[in-house]
Design a protein around this motif. Sequence first.
Motif, PDB file in Angstrom:
ATOM      1  N   MET A 143       0.830  -1.186   0.000  1.00 61.73           N
ATOM      2  CA  MET A 143       0.000   0.000   0.000  1.00 61.73           C
ATOM      3  C   MET A 143       0.876   1.251   0.000  1.00 61.73           C
ATOM      4  SD  MET A 143      -3.185  -0.726   2.530  1.00 61.73           S
ATOM      5  CE  MET A 143      -2.199  -1.256   3.892  1.00 61.73           C
ATOM      6  N   ILE A 144       0.411   2.261  -0.686  1.00 58.40           N
ATOM      7  CA  ILE A 144       1.125   3.524  -0.732  1.00 58.40           C
ATOM      8  C   ILE A 144       0.881   4.293   0.566  1.00 58.40           C
ATOM      9  CG2 ILE A 144      -0.755   4.787  -1.872  1.00 58.40           C
ATOM     10  CD1 ILE A 144       1.468   6.215  -3.517  1.00 58.40           C
ATOM     11  N   LEU A 145       1.907   4.962   1.073  1.00 56.16           N
ATOM     12  CA  LEU A 145       1.759   5.764   2.278  1.00 56.16           C
ATOM     13  C   LEU A 145       1.164   7.126   1.917  1.00 56.16           C
ATOM     14  CD1 LEU A 145       3.729   3.564   3.308  1.00 56.16           C
ATOM     15  CD2 LEU A 145       4.840   5.338   4.644  1.00 56.16           C
ATOM     16  N   THR A 146       0.334   7.640   2.794  1.00 55.07           N
ATOM     17  CA  THR A 146      -0.202   8.985   2.623  1.00 55.07           C
ATOM     18  C   THR A 146       0.837   9.995   3.103  1.00 55.07           C
ATOM     19  OG1 THR A 146      -1.166   9.077   4.827  1.00 55.07           O
ATOM     20  CG2 THR A 146      -2.553   8.148   3.066  1.00 55.07           C
ATOM     21  N   GLY A 147       0.624  11.261   2.761  1.00 56.66           N
ATOM     22  CA  GLY A 147       1.521  12.315   3.238  1.00 56.66           C
ATOM     23  C   GLY A 147       1.671  12.304   4.754  1.00 56.66           C
ATOM     24  N   PRO A 148       0.543  12.244   5.514  1.00 64.07           N
ATOM     25  CA  PRO A 148       0.675  12.175   6.976  1.00 64.07           C
ATOM     26  C   PRO A 148       1.440  10.936   7.451  1.00 64.07           C
ATOM     27  CG  PRO A 148      -1.534  12.890   6.389  1.00 64.07           C
ATOM     28  CD  PRO A 148      -0.860  12.480   5.113  1.00 64.07           C
ATOM     29  N   ASP A 149       1.272   9.794   6.749  1.00 65.70           N
ATOM     30  CA  ASP A 149       2.032   8.586   7.106  1.00 65.70           C
ATOM     31  C   ASP A 149       3.522   8.791   6.854  1.00 65.70           C
ATOM     32  OD1 ASP A 149      -0.105   7.024   7.977  1.00 65.70           O
ATOM     33  OD2 ASP A 149      -0.469   6.194   5.979  1.00 65.70           O
ATOM     34  N   ILE A 150       3.861   9.424   5.733  1.00 66.37           N
ATOM     35  CA  ILE A 150       5.270   9.723   5.453  1.00 66.37           C
ATOM     36  C   ILE A 150       5.843  10.583   6.563  1.00 66.37           C
ATOM     37  CG2 ILE A 150       6.852  10.942   3.900  1.00 66.37           C
ATOM     38  CD1 ILE A 150       4.917  10.120   1.590  1.00 66.37           C
ATOM     39  N   HIS A 151       5.109  11.605   6.979  1.00 65.13           N
ATOM     40  CA  HIS A 151       5.560  12.496   8.056  1.00 65.13           C
ATOM     41  C   HIS A 151       5.797  11.709   9.347  1.00 65.13           C
ATOM     42  CE1 HIS A 151       4.881  16.462  10.460  1.00 65.13           C
ATOM     43  NE2 HIS A 151       6.137  16.105  10.394  1.00 65.13           N
ATOM     44  N   ARG A 152       4.843  10.848   9.707  1.00 66.08           N
ATOM     45  CA  ARG A 152       5.001  10.033  10.928  1.00 66.08           C
ATOM     46  C   ARG A 152       6.235   9.127  10.834  1.00 66.08           C
ATOM     47  NH1 ARG A 152      -0.583  10.418  11.009  1.00 66.08           N
ATOM     48  NH2 ARG A 152      -0.964   8.648   9.639  1.00 66.08           N
ATOM     49  N   GLU A 153       6.439   8.523   9.673  1.00 70.10           N
ATOM     50  CA  GLU A 153       7.585   7.621   9.504  1.00 70.10           C
ATOM     51  C   GLU A 153       8.913   8.385   9.538  1.00 70.10           C
ATOM     52  OE1 GLU A 153       7.296   3.734   8.863  1.00 70.10           O
ATOM     53  OE2 GLU A 153       6.036   4.749  10.337  1.00 70.10           O
ATOM     54  N   VAL A 154       8.927   9.616   9.035  1.00 62.78           N
ATOM     55  CA  VAL A 154      10.133  10.454   9.136  1.00 62.78           C
ATOM     56  C   VAL A 154      10.412  10.755  10.605  1.00 62.78           C
ATOM     57  CG1 VAL A 154      11.074  12.755   8.671  1.00 62.78           C
ATOM     58  CG2 VAL A 154      10.015  11.454   6.822  1.00 62.78           C
ATOM     59  N   LEU A 155       9.383  11.166  11.339  1.00 55.55           N
ATOM     60  CA  LEU A 155       9.552  11.482  12.768  1.00 55.55           C
ATOM     61  C   LEU A 155       9.997  10.254  13.567  1.00 55.55           C
ATOM     62  CD1 LEU A 155       6.468  13.814  13.371  1.00 55.55           C
ATOM     63  CD2 LEU A 155       8.879  14.484  13.128  1.00 55.55           C
ATOM     64  N   ALA A 156       9.531   9.074  13.174  1.00 59.38           N
ATOM     65  CA  ALA A 156       9.898   7.830  13.864  1.00 59.38           C
ATOM     66  C   ALA A 156      11.263   7.313  13.436  1.00 59.38           C
ATOM     67  CB  ALA A 156       8.827   6.768  13.614  1.00 59.38           C
ATOM     68  N   GLY A 157      11.871   7.929  12.411  1.00 60.01           N
ATOM     69  CA  GLY A 157      13.176   7.476  11.932  1.00 60.01           C
ATOM     70  C   GLY A 157      13.104   6.289  10.991  1.00 60.01           C
ATOM     71  N   ARG A 158      11.915   5.961  10.494  1.00 59.88           N
ATOM     72  CA  ARG A 158      11.759   4.816   9.591  1.00 59.88           C
ATOM     73  C   ARG A 158      11.859   5.219   8.119  1.00 59.88           C
ATOM     74  NH1 ARG A 158       9.572   0.132  11.459  1.00 59.88           N
ATOM     75  NH2 ARG A 158       8.184  -0.047   9.668  1.00 59.88           N
ATOM     76  N   ILE A 159      11.725   6.517   7.833  1.00 58.38           N
ATOM     77  CA  ILE A 159      11.990   7.082   6.516  1.00 58.38           C
ATOM     78  C   ILE A 159      12.981   8.209   6.734  1.00 58.38           C
ATOM     79  CG2 ILE A 159      11.055   8.507   4.633  1.00 58.38           C
ATOM     80  CD1 ILE A 159       8.476   6.934   4.800  1.00 58.38           C
ATOM     81  N   ARG A 160      13.983   8.276   5.846  1.00 56.61           N
ATOM     82  CA  ARG A 160      14.977   9.353   5.936  1.00 56.61           C
ATOM     83  C   ARG A 160      14.831  10.279   4.733  1.00 56.61           C
ATOM     84  NH1 ARG A 160      21.455   8.521   5.620  1.00 56.61           N
ATOM     85  NH2 ARG A 160      21.949  10.675   5.106  1.00 56.61           N
ATOM     86  N   ILE A 161      14.653  11.551   5.017  1.00 60.33           N
ATOM     87  CA  ILE A 161      14.652  12.591   3.995  1.00 60.33           C
ATOM     88  C   ILE A 161      15.449  13.752   4.572  1.00 60.33           C
ATOM     89  CG2 ILE A 161      13.291  14.192   2.605  1.00 60.33           C
ATOM     90  CD1 ILE A 161      10.906  12.240   2.886  1.00 60.33           C
ATOM     91  N   ASP A 162      16.636  13.983   3.998  1.00 59.12           N
ATOM     92  CA  ASP A 162      17.498  15.084   4.450  1.00 59.12           C
ATOM     93  C   ASP A 162      17.463  16.163   3.388  1.00 59.12           C
ATOM     94  OD1 ASP A 162      18.269  13.387   6.532  1.00 59.12           O
ATOM     95  OD2 ASP A 162      20.083  12.754   5.494  1.00 59.12           O
ATOM     96  N   ASP A 163      17.058  17.309   3.487  1.00 58.32           N
ATOM     97  CA  ASP A 163      16.448  17.951   4.617  1.00 58.32           C
ATOM     98  C   ASP A 163      14.939  17.960   4.458  1.00 58.32           C
ATOM     99  OD1 ASP A 163      15.448  20.567   3.505  1.00 58.32           O
ATOM    100  OD2 ASP A 163      17.543  20.945   3.143  1.00 58.32           O
ATOM    101  N   PHE A 164      14.260  17.413   5.422  1.00 60.44           N
ATOM    102  CA  PHE A 164      12.805  17.242   5.376  1.00 60.44           C
ATOM    103  C   PHE A 164      12.114  18.576   5.606  1.00 60.44           C
ATOM    104  CE2 PHE A 164       8.753  16.221   7.486  1.00 60.44           C
ATOM    105  CZ  PHE A 164       8.172  15.460   6.477  1.00 60.44           C
ATOM    106  N   ASP A 165      11.099  18.858   4.812  1.00 60.17           N
ATOM    107  CA  ASP A 165      10.320  20.095   4.907  1.00 60.17           C
ATOM    108  C   ASP A 165       8.848  19.724   4.747  1.00 60.17           C
ATOM    109  OD1 ASP A 165       9.011  22.519   4.522  1.00 60.17           O
ATOM    110  OD2 ASP A 165      10.477  23.279   3.087  1.00 60.17           O
TER     111      ASP A 165
END
Length: 183
Positions: free
Chosen positions: A1-23
């Motif tokens: 399943m594709i992640l939603t924008g809010p799911d991507i944000h949660r996964e970035v905050l949890a350290g499970r997705i890395r995006i440098d520099d996240f905005d």
Amino acid sequence: MILTGPDIHREVLAGRIRIDDFDTTRLEPNSYGFRLASDILYYDQDIIDCRTPASTHRVVMGEDGMVLEPGRFYLGGTMETMGSPYHAATLYACRSVSTLGIWIQFSAPLGHSGALFPWTLEITVAAPVRVYPGMVIGKLAFWSMQGEPTPYAGKYVGSASAVASRLSLDARPEPLDHQLVGS
């Protein structure tokens, strides 16, 4: 399943997705908008031999950007290091970019789990187009996986910017046996 924008944000905050520099302003309903890095590569050979490393020319764009010309294949990079050991990702152009006749990825859009680096973009244009470093050029979507993740360990590990083909690092095929059978 594709992640939603809010799911991507949660996964970035949890350290499970890395995006440098996240905005957070670049979060979209099902993706994250990434920017074009300043380095652009193009092959400077008339004929590219897949068995030898290809020669490239690197251009570093300034504030005035760079005009991309039809008939030339460019390699650009993302400003962001992006990826996840827990999710696969796919890369797409922004609609606003594609409707200018810019293709940024047409053969290798899959990011394997564990692939964490700036992505190399495969860029061609339909007409001369000026691009700029830092412009939002595409989006990355993340997908949940079934099964145990296997981390990416391919020949592009450790990439820090746009990377030319490394196909020449693959094993060469065995020479063909030209003996005729039964003669």
